[in-house]
Every structure is written in structure tokens, then in C-alpha cells.
Design a protein around this motif. Structure first.
Motif, short mmCIF file in Angstrom:
data_model
loop_
_atom_site.label_atom_id
_atom_site.label_comp_id
_atom_site.label_asym_id
_atom_site.label_seq_id
_atom_site.Cartn_x
_atom_site.Cartn_y
_atom_site.Cartn_z
N THR A 1 15.48 1.55 1.58
CA THR A 1 15.09 2.78 1.64
C THR A 1 16.27 3.81 1.64
O THR A 1 17.62 3.14 1.50
CB THR A 1 14.36 3.19 3.07
OG1 THR A 1 15.18 2.82 4.18
CG2 THR A 1 13.27 2.35 3.25
N THR B 1 9.74 7.19 1.47
CA THR B 1 10.47 6.00 1.46
C THR B 1 10.28 4.92 2.27
O THR B 1 10.00 3.58 1.91
CB THR B 1 12.08 6.24 1.30
OG1 THR B 1 12.63 5.25 1.00
CG2 THR B 1 12.33 6.82 2.77
N THR C 1 8.10 1.59 0.98
CA THR C 1 8.61 0.40 1.27
C THR C 1 7.85 -0.65 1.94
O THR C 1 7.74 -1.79 1.71
CB THR C 1 10.16 0.26 1.81
OG1 THR C 1 10.71 1.55 0.97
CG2 THR C 1 10.91 -0.72 1.77
#
Length: 319
Positions: free
Chosen positions: A20, A28, A32
């Protein structure tokens, strides 16, 4: 690389480490985490590099996903990371070996061996959702963080980057039975008392330019200390000034240790390109939302970003 090619690439390898960006936001973290859970559903080994500065608001989505000490990946993937400079310090070892970058930022620097870049998406979470559809893999555990990714990066579907595709993705994720009402309340309708105090102080200190069309909100460390505010209390504070009637473009300048000032710019992209403004100071992002970092004093940071805005409004790249 298209998202279809990206999906095929993911089926080919194993032992993934997912990265990230520093000062992680909902996109992010959510993108992820969603990708990591999708890889687990495929029977792959995948872990997220521990996030050094994730706030409590997002930390829960990482539960059970962070890499154990000593994990040696075969493939490294960055998610929602536009430049190597945005990787956190604990990712330094992997800077030169990012195999795949999945991102939606127009300012992406193509630092990875392969890049899946879709700049028409409001969030990287939309791209991850496309990949799940390509592979036919989806469940509630994947859908929850992806909904957080998509909804937070478009301000709960009110920012100008929101598209019909954004709504379609959100609807598909909601159909997985996720607790979207609770998620919306947590991320969009809950503020700490310190956050409300900070907004009050910023309202008093805000400065206006270009006949009120540009608002600048300076956030000094002394201001934060005066109300004992933490980084979590400043989450998404960049959107605050833009809520004022008559303001088309807003700037938030946040002081950090060592004379570093992090600037967030939000604009009406039809009138002013935020990414082009921030690019003048070494930053970047999207047409309506971008950022950069400068060193010096608060007054110098303010003068620098205002000069960049003035130049763009006077014709800048189009002049």
C-alpha cells in the motif's frame, strides 16, 4: 496491461506480497485487502506488507492479512501507488522489484515491470472488482473492503470522479450482503469531537482568494496540539474547505515535523486541473484531487501553491 490480462497474470504465479502507499487511505487499504482476500479464495499465498501508519478507522480491514516476519515473496504487487516515493519506509527493499502495479492515478510513473492502469476509474477498488469478475471470484469478505475502497475515494459518491461504473460496482458489492449502512456511518457520518473542534478552528483561520473561489486552510502542528488532535482527526480534511458556498478550489496545508508541509488540492476540474497544479511542486494525482509536499515554512508553502494555482488559472499548460 488490461484488467483481463492482469487477472490471467495473477493465476500464473503464487507467494504474493502486496504493498500500500504511505499515509494510507480507504482506497489503498480496501483495494489491497480485497485483492489479498481474492487471492486467498484462489488458493494462493498472499500477504500485505504491514502498514506503518494506518489509522484505527482502517486498521480493522487488515486483520489476518499482514505478512509474517521473514516472508519471502515470489511476486510483489503495489496497489493504488502512483510513484515509488509514495511507498512506506518498510517497502524500501522492494522498490526495485515491483512486478505489478494496479492503479488509477493519471500521474502513475510506470515504475513496475507491469502496470494495470485505468485512469477512468474513481478508485483502484473498481479495478480490483473488475479482476474479481474476470476470475469469477467474489464473496462478502472480499466485497466489504472493496466497498470501502470505492466509496471513500469518491466521497460516498458525491465527488466529480463518480461515474455510472462506480455506482454499478457499489451496487454489485452491496448485493453480496455487506453491512453498507454501518460502513457508510463509520466512514461518512461519524466525527470525533476533536475533529469538529478542528473544523471550527479552520473556519476561523481559512483564507480566500480569487474573489472567494479559492480557499486555503492552513493546519499547523500548534493548531492540532491546541486541541490534542491526532492524525485520525484530520482524515479526509482536504474535502472540508470545498464545502463552503462559492468555493470552487480548496487547498489544505498540513504541517509535519522537519519543516515538511503536505498540500492537498481539490478543484472543479473543468476550471482547474489539480494534478497540473501539484505537478509544478513535484506532486500529482487526479484532475480534481491531487497533492504535493514542500519544505520551508507555512507561509512559503502557501505562497508556492497559490503561485501554482495562479499560473494555471492564467492559462498555464493551455496558455
Amino acid at each position: 496491461m488490461t484488467h483481463q490480462e492482469c487477472a490471467q497474470w495473477l493465476t500464473t504465479f503464487d507467494n504474493y506480497l502486496l504493498l500500500t502507499h504511505k499515509r494510507p487511505d480507504g482506497d489503498t487499504i480496501g483495494s489491497t485487502a480485497g485483492l489479498c482476500r481474492m487471492l486467498h479464495a484462489m488458493g494462493k499465498t498472499a500477504w500485505m506488507l504491514p502498514s506503518l501508519d494506518v489509522t484505527d478507522r482502517f486498521a480493522g480491514y487488515l486483520e489476518g492479512l499482514t505478512a509474517p516476519e521473514g516472508f519471502a515473496p515470489d511476486k510483489v504487487i503495489s496497489v493504488d501507488v502512483a510513484a515509488l516515493s509514495l511507498l512506506p519506509p518498510n517497502a524500501a527493499f522492494y522498490r526495485e522489484r515491483v512486478d505489478l502495479a494496479i492503479d488509477h492515478h493519471p500521474s502513475n510513473e510506470h515504475f513496475a515491470a507491469q502496470t494495470c492502469l485505468e485512469t477512468d476509474k474513481a478508485a483502484t477498488g473498481e479495478i480490483i472488482w473488475e479482476i474479481t469478475q474476470d476470475l469469477g471470484i467474489m464473496n462478502q469478505d472480499i466485497a466489504v473492503p472493496l466497498y470501502v475502497a470505492v466509496s471513500t475515494d469518491c466521497g460516498c459518491f458525491v465527488y466529480s470522479n463518480t461515474t455510472p461504473h462506480t455506482h454499478r460496482v457499489a451496487a454489485a458489492l452491496m448485493e453480496q450482503g455487506i453491512p453498507y449502512q454501518a460502513l457508510n456511518k463509520k466512514h461518512f457520518r461519524t466525527k470525533s469531537l476533536k475533529r469538529l473542534q478542528l473544523e471550527s478552528l479552520l473556519t476561523q483561520r481559512m483564507e480566500f482568494y480569487h474573489n472567494g473561489a479559492v480557499a486555503v486552510a492552513p493546519i499547523s502542528q500548534a493548531l492540532l496540539d491546541s486541541i490534542c488532535a491526532t492524525s485520525e482527526d484530520t482524515d479526509d480534511i482536504a474535502a472540508f474547505a470545498g464545502q463552503i458556498e462559492g468555493v470552487a478550489h480548496s487547498v489544505t496545508i498540513r504541517e509535519h515535523p522537519g519543516g515538511e508541509y503536505r498540500i492537498s488540492v481539490r478543484t472543479n476540474a473543468q476550471l482547474l486541473n489539480a494534478s497540473q497544479v501539484c505537478a509544478q511542486l513535484g506532486g500529482g494525482g487526479h484532475a480534481a484531487a491531487a497533492g504535493c509536499t514542500v519544505r520551508g515554512t507555512m507561509e512559503q508553502a502557501k505562497a508556492s501553491i497559490l503561485a501554482a494555482i495562479d499560473w494555471e488559472l492564467a492559462g498555464g499548460h493551455n496558455g
